[in-house]
Motif scaffolding. Structure first.
Motif, short mmCIF file in Angstrom:
data_model
loop_
_atom_site.label_atom_id
_atom_site.label_comp_id
_atom_site.label_asym_id
_atom_site.label_seq_id
_atom_site.Cartn_x
_atom_site.Cartn_y
_atom_site.Cartn_z
N GLY A 1 0.79 -1.21 0.00
CA GLY A 1 0.00 0.00 0.00
C GLY A 1 0.83 1.27 0.00
O GLY A 1 0.28 2.36 0.08
N GLY A 2 2.15 1.13 -0.05
CA GLY A 2 3.03 2.28 -0.15
C GLY A 2 3.78 2.64 1.12
O GLY A 2 4.55 3.61 1.14
N MET A 3 3.60 1.86 2.19
CA MET A 3 4.28 2.17 3.44
C MET A 3 5.75 1.74 3.37
O MET A 3 6.08 0.71 2.78
CB MET A 3 3.58 1.47 4.61
CG MET A 3 4.08 1.90 5.98
SD MET A 3 3.09 1.17 7.34
CE MET A 3 1.58 2.12 7.20
N GLN A 4 6.62 2.54 3.96
CA GLN A 4 8.05 2.22 3.96
C GLN A 4 8.34 1.01 4.85
O GLN A 4 7.62 0.75 5.83
CB GLN A 4 8.83 3.43 4.47
CG GLN A 4 8.71 4.66 3.60
CD GLN A 4 9.01 5.92 4.38
OE1 GLN A 4 8.37 6.21 5.39
NE2 GLN A 4 9.98 6.68 3.92
N ASP A 5 9.39 0.30 4.53
CA ASP A 5 9.74 -0.93 5.24
C ASP A 5 9.86 -0.70 6.74
O ASP A 5 9.29 -1.44 7.55
CB ASP A 5 11.06 -1.47 4.69
CG ASP A 5 11.47 -2.79 5.31
OD1 ASP A 5 11.77 -2.83 6.52
OD2 ASP A 5 11.50 -3.81 4.58
N GLU A 6 10.59 0.34 7.14
CA GLU A 6 10.82 0.59 8.57
C GLU A 6 9.54 0.95 9.29
O GLU A 6 9.35 0.59 10.46
CB GLU A 6 11.86 1.71 8.76
CG GLU A 6 13.24 1.39 8.20
CD GLU A 6 13.41 1.85 6.77
OE1 GLU A 6 14.56 2.00 6.35
OE2 GLU A 6 12.38 2.05 6.07
N VAL A 7 8.66 1.68 8.62
CA VAL A 7 7.40 2.08 9.24
C VAL A 7 6.47 0.88 9.36
O VAL A 7 5.81 0.68 10.39
CB VAL A 7 6.73 3.22 8.44
CG1 VAL A 7 5.41 3.62 9.09
CG2 VAL A 7 7.67 4.42 8.34
N ALA A 8 6.43 0.05 8.32
CA ALA A 8 5.62 -1.17 8.37
C ALA A 8 6.11 -2.08 9.49
O ALA A 8 5.31 -2.70 10.20
CB ALA A 8 5.67 -1.89 7.02
N ALA A 9 7.42 -2.17 9.65
CA ALA A 9 7.99 -2.99 10.72
C ALA A 9 7.57 -2.44 12.09
O ALA A 9 7.27 -3.21 13.02
CB ALA A 9 9.51 -3.03 10.61
N ALA A 10 7.53 -1.11 12.22
CA ALA A 10 7.11 -0.51 13.49
C ALA A 10 5.63 -0.77 13.75
O ALA A 10 5.22 -0.98 14.90
CB ALA A 10 7.39 1.00 13.46
N MET A 11 4.82 -0.78 12.69
CA MET A 11 3.40 -1.10 12.84
C MET A 11 3.22 -2.54 13.30
O MET A 11 2.39 -2.82 14.17
CB MET A 11 2.68 -0.87 11.52
CG MET A 11 2.57 0.58 11.11
SD MET A 11 1.45 1.54 12.17
CE MET A 11 -0.13 0.83 11.70
#
Length: 283
Positions: free
Chosen positions: A231-241
């Motif tokens: 959906g366009g989220m960055q890898d590091e941000v998705a990992a934090a989610m």
């Protein structure tokens, strides 16, 4: 004047409406110039500003006594908030109401908690009055799955435990009070809904409201991360989610805060009511 950043976002859009209904003088800020006309049609001033453009941020804040600051979940969100805080200070803003996340503090063990805490501490040190609005998961996030729920009758659960979901409109209403009423300076406002629900509970509500059978199915951490990145989220941000979701099975997202009712004098909106209002999206 109250400047609202993220004025077309999940909390910013209803906040603009609530502030206007209160008779406030509002300047709505968006990064998308195609949305200016719709904002102006609401009866507010509307401007464009990018969080990397210091001059535009200062212009957006100039003449405002208070601002609402929220950014998308992004790897650069700490710098974006920092830029906005500096701009607000430079032009004489008095009070910043900043959206962060439930549990954000210098002692936070999770990535998002640490990231949000950096900006909270910066705002505290800025000399500006501050209020932190700290919500849990938004009920509106369920709409991300509306099409697949309607098609397949399955709610895909990436949490694995109960969550006290909150309606973003309640976040906006609390933020509006903090921006228009005295006494909210130096306050941390933790925000949840009135009930905590696990996946089977959500599926049961969806089934009851839609009149069709909706089941729940677990979504693994890898699957959830892949979906967010698709959906366009960055890898590091998705990992934090994914890291944030990992504490749900331990019950850490199920706590109930009474802030909404304490501040607004009415109960927080219920998940059942939210699903009912959005029934058509799920069928």
């Amino acid at each position: 004047m109250i400047t609202v950043f993220g004025a077309t976002g999940t909390t910013g859009a209803p906040l603009v409406d609530t502030l206007l209904a209160k008779g406030a003088n509002v300047r709505a800020v968006t990064s998308d110039p195609t949305k200016l006309d719709a904002l102006k049609a609401k009866g507010c001033e509307a401007v464009t500003a990018n969080f990397t453009d210091t001059a535009a941020l200062e212009q957006a804040c100039d003449g405002a006594e208070k601002i609402y600051l929220v950014t998308p979940a992004h790897l650069d969100m700490r710098q974006w908030k920092a830029n906005a805080i500096e701009a607000a200070k430079a032009v004489g803003v008095r009070h910043v109401v900043m959206a962060t996340g439930l549990g954000a503090s210098p002692k936070a063990g999770l990535t998002f908690g640490k990231w949000h805490s950096e900006n909270q501490e910066q705002l505290k040190e800025s000399g500006l009055d501050w209020t932190f609005v700290q919500p849990t998961y938004f009920m509106q996030n369920l709409l991300w799955q509306a099409d697949s729920i309607a098609k397949d009758g399955v709610y895909h659960d990436d949490l694995g435990g109960p969550v006290a979901w909150i309606d973003a409109r309640d976040i906006a209403d609390v933020a509006a009070e903090a921006l228009t009423a005295p006494g909210y300076e130096s306050k941390v406002l933790g925000l949840t809904g009135p009930e905590a629900f696990a996946a089977d509970d959500i599926a049961a509500i969806l089934s009851e409201v839609t009149g069709r059978t909706v089941t729940s199915a677990p979504l693994s951490a890898d699957e959830a991360k892949a979906a967010m990145m698709a959906g366009g989220m960055q890898d590091e941000v998705a990992a934090a989610m994914v890291e944030l979701a990992s504490i749900a099975p331990k019950g850490y997202l199920a706590g109930i805060e009474t802030t909404v009712s304490d501040v607004l004098g009415r109960p927080a909106r219920r998940l059942h009511d939210f699903v009912s209002e959005n029934r058509d999206a799920f069928v």
